[in-house]
Design a protein around this motif. Structure first.
Motif, short mmCIF file in Angstrom:
data_model
loop_
_atom_site.label_atom_id
_atom_site.label_comp_id
_atom_site.label_asym_id
_atom_site.label_seq_id
_atom_site.Cartn_x
_atom_site.Cartn_y
_atom_site.Cartn_z
N ALA A 1 -40.48 -74.71 -73.64
CA ALA A 1 -40.60 -75.00 -72.22
C ALA A 1 -39.25 -75.45 -71.66
O ALA A 1 -38.38 -75.92 -72.39
N GLY A 2 -39.07 -75.27 -70.36
CA GLY A 2 -37.85 -75.74 -69.71
C GLY A 2 -38.20 -76.81 -68.69
O GLY A 2 -39.34 -76.89 -68.23
N LEU A 3 -37.22 -77.64 -68.38
CA LEU A 3 -37.43 -78.70 -67.39
C LEU A 3 -36.60 -78.34 -66.17
O LEU A 3 -35.38 -78.15 -66.27
N ARG A 4 -37.27 -78.24 -65.00
CA ARG A 4 -36.55 -77.82 -63.80
C ARG A 4 -36.64 -78.91 -62.74
O ARG A 4 -37.70 -79.50 -62.55
N ALA A 5 -35.51 -79.18 -62.09
CA ALA A 5 -35.51 -80.16 -60.99
C ALA A 5 -35.79 -79.41 -59.69
O ALA A 5 -35.16 -78.39 -59.42
N ARG A 6 -36.73 -79.92 -58.89
CA ARG A 6 -37.08 -79.25 -57.64
C ARG A 6 -37.19 -80.27 -56.53
O ARG A 6 -37.31 -81.45 -56.78
N ARG A 7 -37.16 -79.77 -55.31
CA ARG A 7 -37.44 -80.63 -54.16
C ARG A 7 -38.51 -79.96 -53.31
O ARG A 7 -38.54 -78.74 -53.21
N ASP A 8 -39.37 -80.75 -52.70
CA ASP A 8 -40.36 -80.19 -51.78
C ASP A 8 -39.90 -80.46 -50.35
O ASP A 8 -39.01 -81.24 -50.12
N GLY A 9 -40.57 -79.81 -49.42
CA GLY A 9 -40.27 -80.07 -48.01
C GLY A 9 -39.61 -78.89 -47.33
O GLY A 9 -39.33 -77.87 -47.96
N GLU A 10 -39.38 -79.04 -46.02
CA GLU A 10 -38.71 -77.99 -45.25
C GLU A 10 -37.32 -77.77 -45.82
O GLU A 10 -36.74 -78.67 -46.40
N SER A 11 -36.79 -76.57 -45.57
CA SER A 11 -35.53 -76.25 -46.23
C SER A 11 -34.39 -77.16 -45.76
O SER A 11 -33.58 -77.62 -46.57
N GLY A 12 -34.32 -77.45 -44.44
CA GLY A 12 -33.25 -78.33 -43.96
C GLY A 12 -33.35 -79.72 -44.57
O GLY A 12 -32.35 -80.36 -44.90
N THR A 13 -34.59 -80.17 -44.75
CA THR A 13 -34.83 -81.49 -45.34
C THR A 13 -34.33 -81.52 -46.78
O THR A 13 -33.74 -82.49 -47.24
N ARG A 14 -34.57 -80.41 -47.48
CA ARG A 14 -34.13 -80.35 -48.89
C ARG A 14 -32.61 -80.30 -49.00
O ARG A 14 -32.02 -80.95 -49.86
N ILE A 15 -32.00 -79.51 -48.11
CA ILE A 15 -30.53 -79.42 -48.16
C ILE A 15 -29.94 -80.79 -47.84
O ILE A 15 -29.05 -81.28 -48.54
N ALA A 16 -30.46 -81.42 -46.77
CA ALA A 16 -29.94 -82.74 -46.38
C ALA A 16 -30.16 -83.75 -47.51
O ALA A 16 -29.30 -84.59 -47.78
N ALA A 17 -31.30 -83.67 -48.20
CA ALA A 17 -31.58 -84.61 -49.29
C ALA A 17 -30.57 -84.44 -50.43
O ALA A 17 -30.06 -85.42 -50.97
N ALA A 18 -30.30 -83.19 -50.78
CA ALA A 18 -29.35 -82.94 -51.87
C ALA A 18 -27.95 -83.46 -51.49
O ALA A 18 -27.26 -84.07 -52.31
N LEU A 19 -27.57 -83.25 -50.24
CA LEU A 19 -26.24 -83.70 -49.81
C LEU A 19 -26.20 -85.22 -49.71
O LEU A 19 -25.22 -85.85 -50.13
N ALA A 20 -27.29 -85.81 -49.20
CA ALA A 20 -27.34 -87.27 -49.08
C ALA A 20 -27.22 -87.92 -50.46
O ALA A 20 -26.57 -88.95 -50.62
N GLU A 21 -27.83 -87.29 -51.44
CA GLU A 21 -27.75 -87.84 -52.79
C GLU A 21 -26.31 -87.83 -53.31
O GLU A 21 -25.85 -88.77 -53.94
N SER A 22 -25.59 -86.75 -53.00
CA SER A 22 -24.20 -86.69 -53.46
C SER A 22 -23.36 -87.75 -52.74
O SER A 22 -22.45 -88.34 -53.33
N VAL A 23 -23.68 -88.00 -51.48
CA VAL A 23 -22.95 -89.04 -50.74
C VAL A 23 -23.27 -90.42 -51.34
O VAL A 23 -22.37 -91.24 -51.57
N ALA A 24 -24.56 -90.64 -51.62
CA ALA A 24 -24.97 -91.93 -52.19
C ALA A 24 -24.28 -92.18 -53.54
O ALA A 24 -23.82 -93.28 -53.82
N GLU A 25 -24.20 -91.13 -54.35
CA GLU A 25 -23.55 -91.28 -55.66
C GLU A 25 -22.08 -91.66 -55.50
O GLU A 25 -21.56 -92.51 -56.21
N LEU A 26 -21.41 -91.02 -54.55
CA LEU A 26 -20.00 -91.33 -54.35
C LEU A 26 -19.82 -92.76 -53.81
O LEU A 26 -18.92 -93.49 -54.22
N LEU A 27 -20.70 -93.15 -52.88
CA LEU A 27 -20.58 -94.49 -52.29
C LEU A 27 -20.77 -95.58 -53.34
O LEU A 27 -20.18 -96.67 -53.24
N ALA A 28 -21.59 -95.28 -54.36
CA ALA A 28 -21.87 -96.29 -55.38
C ALA A 28 -20.90 -96.19 -56.56
O ALA A 28 -21.03 -96.94 -57.52
N ASP A 29 -19.93 -95.30 -56.46
CA ASP A 29 -18.99 -95.06 -57.56
C ASP A 29 -17.70 -95.86 -57.30
O ASP A 29 -17.18 -95.86 -56.17
N ASP A 30 -17.20 -96.54 -58.34
CA ASP A 30 -15.96 -97.32 -58.18
C ASP A 30 -14.80 -96.47 -57.67
O ASP A 30 -13.89 -96.97 -57.01
#
Ligand SMILES: [Zn+2]
Length: 194
Positions: free
Chosen positions: A115-144
């Motif tokens: 079996a494989g493990l796949r990461a997915r997001r639900d929701g409207e497409s714009g919501t998913r794109i914004a979520a993926a980008l927001a996560e990358s911003v959050a990771e950078l903000l929390a990075d030294d």
């Protein structure tokens, strides 16, 4: 840098903010329309693995608006974080809401042998794109490393980068570095002639 298209290859959050760029005589916005957004998403495809190809290929006007709004919050929060300050409440709220609207869920899928493990997001497409980008911003903000983000040294350029070696001065040495060398050469000649 800018005439050749958006700068990509920095952390995704910086690539997002860097979709606004400037040359000595022009401002660029690589997310000004759907053509630009499609191109940018295709450049970032490998880093947006929770989104389907069709979402990346055919964003809508609403998707574009969501990403542009997120970019404003990202730019403001990154600017503060670079000087050791936490995000303003409105930016923090917008980033959290974007992530929360389409969180990653993991799904077990059948494969040839195991079996494989796949990461997915639900929701409207714009919501998913914004979520993926927001996560990358959050990771950078929390990075030294956020406090080591630099501005390109070309005086007209507004692009940001995370230096992988301490001597890096330009977003793109072949463009901004070169342009500044040429400008200094002409300045010196003028000074010499005067
Ligand atoms: Zn530059």
């Amino acid at each position: 840098m800018s005439e050749l298209g958006p700068l990509v290859g920095e952390p995704l959050a910086l690539d997002l903010v860097n979709t606004r760029a400037r040359s000595p005589d022009q401002d660029f916005d690589f997310l000004s329309d759907l053509v630009g957004m499609r191109h940018w998403l295709s450049c970032e495809r490998d880093r947006l693995s929770t989104l389907s190809d069709s979402q990346l290929r055919s964003p809508t006007r609403a998707d574009l608006a969501a990403v542009r709004a997120l970019r404003d919050h990202a730019a403001a929060a990154i600017a503060r974080a670079r000087t050791g300050r936490s995000p303003a409440p409105r930016d923090l709220r917008a980033l959290n809401e974007a992530m929360c609207a389409a969180p990653v869920r993991h799904e077990l899928v059948r494969g040839d042998r195991r079996a494989g493990l796949r990461a997915r997001r639900d929701g409207e497409s714009g919501t998913r794109i914004a979520a993926a980008l927001a996560e990358s911003v959050a990771e950078l903000l929390a990075d030294d490393r956020i406090e080591t983000v630099r501005d390109c040294e070309a005086d007209f350029c507004i692009l940001l980068f995370l230096p992988t070696h301490p001597r890096r001065r330009w977003c793109n040495p072949a463009i901004c570095g070169n342009r500044m060398r040429v400008a200094r050469f002409h300045e010196r000649r003028k000074a010499g002639a005067g």
